[in-house]
Design a protein around this motif. Structure first.
Motif, PDB file in Angstrom:
ATOM      1  N   VAL A  48       0.750  -1.846  -0.147  1.00 48.08           N
ATOM      2  CA  VAL A  48      -0.076  -0.029  -0.011  1.00 48.08           C
ATOM      3  C   VAL A  48       0.924   1.660  -0.350  1.00 48.08           C
ATOM      4  O   VAL A  48       0.910   2.330  -0.671  1.00 48.08           O
ATOM      5  N   THR A  49       2.002   1.607   0.872  1.00 48.27           N
ATOM      6  CA  THR A  49       2.846   2.846   0.706  1.00 48.27           C
ATOM      7  C   THR A  49       3.538   2.182   2.105  1.00 48.27           C
ATOM      8  O   THR A  49       3.911   1.204   3.126  1.00 48.27           O
ATOM      9  N   ALA A  61      -0.457   2.707  -7.132  1.00 49.32           N
ATOM     10  CA  ALA A  61      -1.077   3.508  -7.858  1.00 49.32           C
ATOM     11  C   ALA A  61      -2.260   3.827  -7.208  1.00 49.32           C
ATOM     12  O   ALA A  61      -3.501   5.344  -7.270  1.00 49.32           O
ATOM     13  N   SER A  62      -2.864   3.001  -5.986  1.00 51.72           N
ATOM     14  CA  SER A  62      -4.619   2.645  -6.289  1.00 51.72           C
ATOM     15  C   SER A  62      -5.029   3.336  -5.000  1.00 51.72           C
ATOM     16  O   SER A  62      -6.305   3.799  -5.200  1.00 51.72           O
ATOM     17  N   VAL A  63      -4.537   4.217  -4.482  1.00 53.99           N
ATOM     18  CA  VAL A  63      -4.169   4.267  -3.130  1.00 53.99           C
ATOM     19  C   VAL A  63      -3.230   6.066  -3.084  1.00 53.99           C
ATOM     20  O   VAL A  63      -4.152   6.966  -2.037  1.00 53.99           O
ATOM     21  N   LYS A  64      -2.594   6.292  -4.510  1.00 50.92           N
ATOM     22  CA  LYS A  64      -1.783   7.739  -4.218  1.00 50.92           C
ATOM     23  C   LYS A  64      -3.365   8.332  -3.644  1.00 50.92           C
ATOM     24  O   LYS A  64      -4.100   9.006  -4.887  1.00 50.92           O
ATOM     25  N   GLY A  65      -2.284   9.751  -3.626  1.00 51.83           N
ATOM     26  CA  GLY A  65      -3.871  11.034  -3.208  1.00 51.83           C
ATOM     27  C   GLY A  65      -4.375  10.765  -2.667  1.00 51.83           C
ATOM     28  O   GLY A  65      -5.843  11.423  -2.118  1.00 51.83           O
ATOM     29  N   ARG A  66      -5.535   9.706  -1.656  1.00 53.71           N
ATOM     30  CA  ARG A  66      -6.451   9.031  -0.928  1.00 53.71           C
ATOM     31  C   ARG A  66      -6.224   8.573   0.773  1.00 53.71           C
ATOM     32  O   ARG A  66      -6.048   8.760   1.854  1.00 53.71           O
ATOM     33  N   PHE A  67      -4.713   7.925   0.654  1.00 52.12           N
ATOM     34  CA  PHE A  67      -3.849   7.545   1.761  1.00 52.12           C
ATOM     35  C   PHE A  67      -3.301   8.726   2.348  1.00 52.12           C
ATOM     36  O   PHE A  67      -1.857   8.597   0.930  1.00 52.12           O
ATOM     37  N   ASN A  76       7.593   5.704  18.181  1.00 57.07           N
ATOM     38  CA  ASN A  76       7.071   4.160  17.711  1.00 57.07           C
ATOM     39  C   ASN A  76       6.100   3.541  16.760  1.00 57.07           C
ATOM     40  O   ASN A  76       5.780   3.114  17.315  1.00 57.07           O
ATOM     41  N   MET A  77       5.395   4.699  16.062  1.00 61.46           N
ATOM     42  CA  MET A  77       4.088   4.914  16.129  1.00 61.46           C
ATOM     43  C   MET A  77       3.928   5.300  14.657  1.00 61.46           C
ATOM     44  O   MET A  77       4.753   5.856  14.292  1.00 61.46           O
ATOM     45  N   LEU A  78       3.340   4.039  13.476  1.00 62.47           N
ATOM     46  CA  LEU A  78       2.883   4.072  12.370  1.00 62.47           C
ATOM     47  C   LEU A  78       1.885   4.678  11.677  1.00 62.47           C
ATOM     48  O   LEU A  78       0.958   3.927  12.674  1.00 62.47           O
ATOM     49  N   TYR A  79       1.326   5.224  11.290  1.00 61.36           N
ATOM     50  CA  TYR A  79       0.182   5.797  10.982  1.00 61.36           C
ATOM     51  C   TYR A  79      -0.561   5.387   9.270  1.00 61.36           C
ATOM     52  O   TYR A  79       0.314   5.120   8.242  1.00 61.36           O
ATOM     53  N   LEU A  80      -1.765   5.627   9.208  1.00 53.71           N
ATOM     54  CA  LEU A  80      -2.148   4.933   7.802  1.00 53.71           C
ATOM     55  C   LEU A  80      -3.590   6.282   7.945  1.00 53.71           C
ATOM     56  O   LEU A  80      -4.684   5.736   8.571  1.00 53.71           O
ATOM     57  N   GLN A  81      -4.036   6.924   7.525  1.00 55.64           N
ATOM     58  CA  GLN A  81      -5.487   7.539   7.044  1.00 55.64           C
ATOM     59  C   GLN A  81      -5.672   7.377   5.628  1.00 55.64           C
ATOM     60  O   GLN A  81      -4.877   7.961   4.895  1.00 55.64           O
ATOM     61  N   MET A  82      -6.472   7.013   5.798  1.00 53.06           N
ATOM     62  CA  MET A  82      -7.266   7.030   4.249  1.00 53.06           C
ATOM     63  C   MET A  82      -8.900   7.188   4.315  1.00 53.06           C
ATOM     64  O   MET A  82      -9.238   7.520   5.402  1.00 53.06           O
ATOM     65  N   ALA A  83      -8.731   7.707   3.139  1.00 52.18           N
ATOM     66  CA  ALA A  83      -9.799   8.949   2.922  1.00 52.18           C
ATOM     67  C   ALA A  83     -10.502   8.106   1.659  1.00 52.18           C
ATOM     68  O   ALA A  83      -9.725   7.801   0.770  1.00 52.18           O
TER      69      ALA A  83
END
Length: 122
Positions: A48-49, A61-67, A76-83
């Motif tokens: 994904v990223t 490519a399928s998530v670029k601009g949205r995630f 020590n935290m990683l986030y994924l913001q999905m819109a």
């Protein structure tokens, strides 16, 4: 060793948003990059990223601009913001940590979390 725990998954409607969190513990100094991957039923796991410790990011490519991937190194935290979520985003989302710096000590080059389910209803 590195332990990864994901959270934040759930059920959301098309067009909605979610934020996933991955908490890393253990030998986190060995982590050179982290990323999010996903696996839909009947499909292979896909990237994904990713983000390097230097801050370079890469998106499918399928998530670029949205995630958006981000990290808090102090925590020590990683986030994924999905819109703008779509039904095709439905999958189990996994956090991955690359530990290239310590692969000889660990006997492996990466670690995975247990995954968190994201379901997008149409």
């Amino acid at each position: 060793q590195v332990q990864l725990v994901e959270s934040g998954g759930g059920l959301v409607q098309t067009g909605g948003s979610l934020r996933l969190t991955c908490t890393a513990s253990g030998d986190t100094d060995c982590i050179s990059a982290m990323g999010w991957y996903r696996q839909a039923p009947g499909k292979d796991r896909e990237l994904v990223t990713t983000v390097t410790r230097g801050g370079s990011t890469n998106y499918a490519a399928s998530v670029k601009g949205r995630f958006t991937i981000s990290e808090d190194n102090d925590k020590n935290m990683l986030y994924l913001q999905m819109a703008s979520l779509k039904p095709e985003d439905t999958a189990v989302y996994y956090c991955k940590a690359d530990v290239a710096y310590c692969r000889l000590r660990f006997g492996q080059s990466d670690y995975w979390g247990q995954g968190t389910q994201v379901t997008v209803s149409s």
